[in-house]
Design a protein around this motif. Structure first.
Motif, PDB file in Angstrom:
ATOM      1  N   ASN A  11       0.817  -1.204   0.000  1.00 13.43           N
ATOM      2  CA  ASN A  11       0.000   0.000   0.000  1.00 13.43           C
ATOM      3  C   ASN A  11       0.853   1.257   0.000  1.00 13.43           C
ATOM      4  O   ASN A  11       0.541   2.228  -0.652  1.00 13.43           O
ATOM      5  CB  ASN A  11      -0.919  -0.004   1.214  1.00 13.43           C
ATOM      6  CG  ASN A  11      -1.932  -1.123   1.109  1.00 13.43           C
ATOM      7  OD1 ASN A  11      -2.395  -1.409   0.015  1.00 13.43           O
ATOM      8  ND2 ASN A  11      -2.234  -1.751   2.219  1.00 13.43           N
ATOM      9  N   VAL A  12       1.928   1.213   0.759  1.00 17.22           N
ATOM     10  CA  VAL A  12       2.818   2.375   0.772  1.00 17.22           C
ATOM     11  C   VAL A  12       3.335   2.628  -0.628  1.00 17.22           C
ATOM     12  O   VAL A  12       3.360   3.757  -1.106  1.00 17.22           O
ATOM     13  CB  VAL A  12       3.988   2.153   1.754  1.00 17.22           C
ATOM     14  CG1 VAL A  12       5.091   3.157   1.500  1.00 17.22           C
ATOM     15  CG2 VAL A  12       3.482   2.268   3.185  1.00 17.22           C
ATOM     16  N   SER A  13       3.726   1.576  -1.328  1.00 15.21           N
ATOM     17  CA  SER A  13       4.267   1.822  -2.660  1.00 15.21           C
ATOM     18  C   SER A  13       3.169   2.339  -3.575  1.00 15.21           C
ATOM     19  O   SER A  13       3.430   3.105  -4.487  1.00 15.21           O
ATOM     20  CB  SER A  13       4.928   0.566  -3.230  1.00 15.21           C
ATOM     21  OG  SER A  13       3.950  -0.391  -3.500  1.00 15.21           O
ATOM     22  N   SER A  14       1.921   1.970  -3.288  1.00 12.54           N
ATOM     23  CA  SER A  14       0.886   2.537  -4.137  1.00 12.54           C
ATOM     24  C   SER A  14       0.698   4.021  -3.825  1.00 12.54           C
ATOM     25  O   SER A  14       0.433   4.807  -4.711  1.00 12.54           O
ATOM     26  CB  SER A  14      -0.420   1.747  -4.025  1.00 12.54           C
ATOM     27  OG  SER A  14      -1.258   2.310  -3.060  1.00 12.54           O
ATOM     28  N   PHE A  15       0.894   4.424  -2.558  1.00 12.57           N
ATOM     29  CA  PHE A  15       0.941   5.861  -2.249  1.00 12.57           C
ATOM     30  C   PHE A  15       2.018   6.523  -3.096  1.00 12.57           C
ATOM     31  O   PHE A  15       1.826   7.548  -3.708  1.00 12.57           O
ATOM     32  CB  PHE A  15       1.321   6.075  -0.775  1.00 12.57           C
ATOM     33  CG  PHE A  15       0.165   6.329   0.150  1.00 12.57           C
ATOM     34  CD1 PHE A  15      -0.374   5.309   0.890  1.00 12.57           C
ATOM     35  CD2 PHE A  15      -0.364   7.604   0.278  1.00 12.57           C
ATOM     36  CE1 PHE A  15      -1.431   5.548   1.765  1.00 12.57           C
ATOM     37  CE2 PHE A  15      -1.418   7.844   1.152  1.00 12.57           C
ATOM     38  CZ  PHE A  15      -1.949   6.805   1.885  1.00 12.57           C
ATOM     39  N   ALA A  91       5.502   6.541  11.916  1.00 17.96           N
ATOM     40  CA  ALA A  91       5.538   7.424  10.745  1.00 17.96           C
ATOM     41  C   ALA A  91       5.861   6.615   9.502  1.00 17.96           C
ATOM     42  O   ALA A  91       6.842   5.867   9.470  1.00 17.96           O
ATOM     43  CB  ALA A  91       6.574   8.523  10.952  1.00 17.96           C
ATOM     44  N   ARG A  92       5.033   6.721   8.478  1.00 14.96           N
ATOM     45  CA  ARG A  92       5.269   6.037   7.203  1.00 14.96           C
ATOM     46  C   ARG A  92       5.806   6.980   6.154  1.00 14.96           C
ATOM     47  O   ARG A  92       6.296   6.555   5.116  1.00 14.96           O
ATOM     48  CB  ARG A  92       3.969   5.424   6.687  1.00 14.96           C
ATOM     49  CG  ARG A  92       3.349   4.392   7.596  1.00 14.96           C
ATOM     50  CD  ARG A  92       4.226   3.171   7.693  1.00 14.96           C
ATOM     51  NE  ARG A  92       3.586   2.122   8.477  1.00 14.96           N
ATOM     52  CZ  ARG A  92       4.206   1.031   8.865  1.00 14.96           C
ATOM     53  NH1 ARG A  92       5.479   0.835   8.553  1.00 14.96           N
ATOM     54  NH2 ARG A  92       3.568   0.130   9.573  1.00 14.96           N
TER      55      ARG A  92
ATOM     56  N   VAL B  21       3.206  16.455   3.456  1.00 13.60           N
ATOM     57  CA  VAL B  21       2.313  15.535   4.154  1.00 13.60           C
ATOM     58  C   VAL B  21       3.125  14.537   4.974  1.00 13.60           C
ATOM     59  O   VAL B  21       4.147  14.030   4.510  1.00 13.60           O
ATOM     60  CB  VAL B  21       1.457  14.745   3.135  1.00 13.60           C
ATOM     61  CG1 VAL B  21       0.586  13.713   3.839  1.00 13.60           C
ATOM     62  CG2 VAL B  21       0.588  15.681   2.322  1.00 13.60           C
ATOM     63  N   ASP B  22       2.665  14.270   6.178  1.00 14.64           N
ATOM     64  CA  ASP B  22       3.175  13.138   6.958  1.00 14.64           C
ATOM     65  C   ASP B  22       2.096  12.067   6.982  1.00 14.64           C
ATOM     66  O   ASP B  22       0.909  12.388   7.019  1.00 14.64           O
ATOM     67  CB  ASP B  22       3.471  13.544   8.405  1.00 14.64           C
ATOM     68  CG  ASP B  22       4.733  14.394   8.530  1.00 14.64           C
ATOM     69  OD1 ASP B  22       5.466  14.518   7.533  1.00 14.64           O
ATOM     70  OD2 ASP B  22       4.964  14.929   9.622  1.00 14.64           O
ATOM     71  N   VAL B  23       2.510  10.816   6.973  1.00  6.80           N
ATOM     72  CA  VAL B  23       1.561   9.709   7.094  1.00  6.80           C
ATOM     73  C   VAL B  23       1.937   8.897   8.327  1.00  6.80           C
ATOM     74  O   VAL B  23       3.094   8.478   8.470  1.00  6.80           O
ATOM     75  CB  VAL B  23       1.582   8.803   5.838  1.00  6.80           C
ATOM     76  CG1 VAL B  23       0.595   7.645   6.005  1.00  6.80           C
ATOM     77  CG2 VAL B  23       1.243   9.603   4.589  1.00  6.80           C
ATOM     78  N   ALA B  33      -1.198  14.079   7.977  1.00  5.29           N
ATOM     79  CA  ALA B  33      -1.040  15.422   8.545  1.00  5.29           C
ATOM     80  C   ALA B  33      -0.499  16.316   7.435  1.00  5.29           C
ATOM     81  O   ALA B  33       0.512  15.993   6.813  1.00  5.29           O
ATOM     82  CB  ALA B  33      -0.089  15.395   9.734  1.00  5.29           C
ATOM     83  N   VAL B  34      -1.190  17.406   7.160  1.00  3.62           N
ATOM     84  CA  VAL B  34      -0.878  18.247   5.996  1.00  3.62           C
ATOM     85  C   VAL B  34      -0.740  19.702   6.445  1.00  3.62           C
ATOM     86  O   VAL B  34      -1.600  20.224   7.146  1.00  3.62           O
ATOM     87  CB  VAL B  34      -2.020  18.159   4.951  1.00  3.62           C
ATOM     88  CG1 VAL B  34      -1.574  18.754   3.626  1.00  3.62           C
ATOM     89  CG2 VAL B  34      -2.505  16.730   4.758  1.00  3.62           C
TER      90      VAL B  34
END
Lengths: 145, 119
Positions: A11-15, A91-92, B21-23, B33-34
């Motif tokens: 999913n991250v890579s799709s982001f 944090a991603r 943006v942070d995720v 978070a934007v």
């Protein structure tokens, strides 16, 4: 036993893929790239006959961290924001930078430091400073002798 | 009588900026978070269509007076995300605080880690 069925990496890579596509799309439309997070916040300065207005874009900077000083027509603003990951979260992606800034503005007109207002709203600090009244012309009597 | 159509004056195009943006993620949700300084709630939209989340936010107008220096003119913040499968896009919530937008996307039950008791 604990099964984690959540497949986040994909999913991250799709982001990421989408971000790239979206950035490309943006650049085709002539937009600017991501706003750079620098330690120097962007500022606006306006003048009117009555006052000078200085604005700083400082999203997430808490009011308590702000210090303003006005000395000899120089305005100095310092502040800081920390970026804290919410408790229990990981944090991603981190694009927002912590900042610690100091900006000084040499004001282009004499001001009246006693009439200064500062307000922090929606992540923008707005400082309004009244301009000093121009000195009144003085009549000087000419004496004889 | 002439039937001249007066077109509405188009809204001047604002420069577009992709905000940083942070995720963040935990077992229950993903948070975006934007940074969107100068944006009030009324000028912010979050649209979810299919698996795409589109954020659009416009900064307010500048103060009156002549600009001596413009480090940030009003811009339109715009950024799109592919919502990963497994997030419950029907239950998205958002909060705006001091120029920072937080969008919370809960995970659907299907992908939450779960404990399975072994009989």
């Amino acid at each position: 036993m604990l099964f984690d069925w959540y497949d986040y990496d994909r999913n991250v890579s799709s982001f990421d893929n989408f971000r790239r596509q979206f950035d490309r799309l943006l650049s085709e439309q002539g937009a600017r790239g991501p706003a750079a997070s620098t330690s120097v916040p962007a500022a606006n300065i306006f003048e009117s006959p009555e006052e000078l207005t200085v604005q700083l874009a400082i999203p997430g900077v808490p009011r308590e961290s702000l210090e303003l000083e006005l000395t000899d027509n120089v305005l100095t603003i310092t502040g800081e924001r920390k970026i804290e990951v919410p408790e229990g979260f990981v944090a991603r992606r981190r694009e927002r930078a912590p900042t610690q800034f100091r900006r000084t503005f040499a004001l282009p007109h004499p001001v009246n430091p006693d009439r200064t207002q500062a307000a922090l709203r929606d992540g923008i600090l707005t400082v309004r400073i009244a301009r000093a009244e121009p000195p009144k012309p003085r009549q000087i009597d000419v004496t004889e002798g | 009588m002439s039937t001249e159509t007066v077109a509405a004056r188009p809204v001047p195009a604002m420069p577009r900026v992709a905000p940083p943006v942070d995720v963040y993620e935990n077992r229950d949700a993903v948070i975006l978070a934007v940074d969107v300084p100068g944006v009030v709630r009324d000028n912010l939209t979050i649209e979810i269509e299919g698996d795409e989340l589109l954020l659009t936010a416009r900064q307010g107008e500048l103060p009156k007076g002549e600009a001596l220096h413009l480090g940030f003119a009003p811009v339109e913040f715009r950024r799109a995300f592919r919502v990963p499968r497994g997030l419950d896009s029907s239950n998205v919530s958002a909060a705006l605080d001091n120029g920072v937008l937080r969008i919370t996307l809960p995970k659907s039950d299907a992908i939450r880690p779960r404990r399975i008791a072994v009989a």
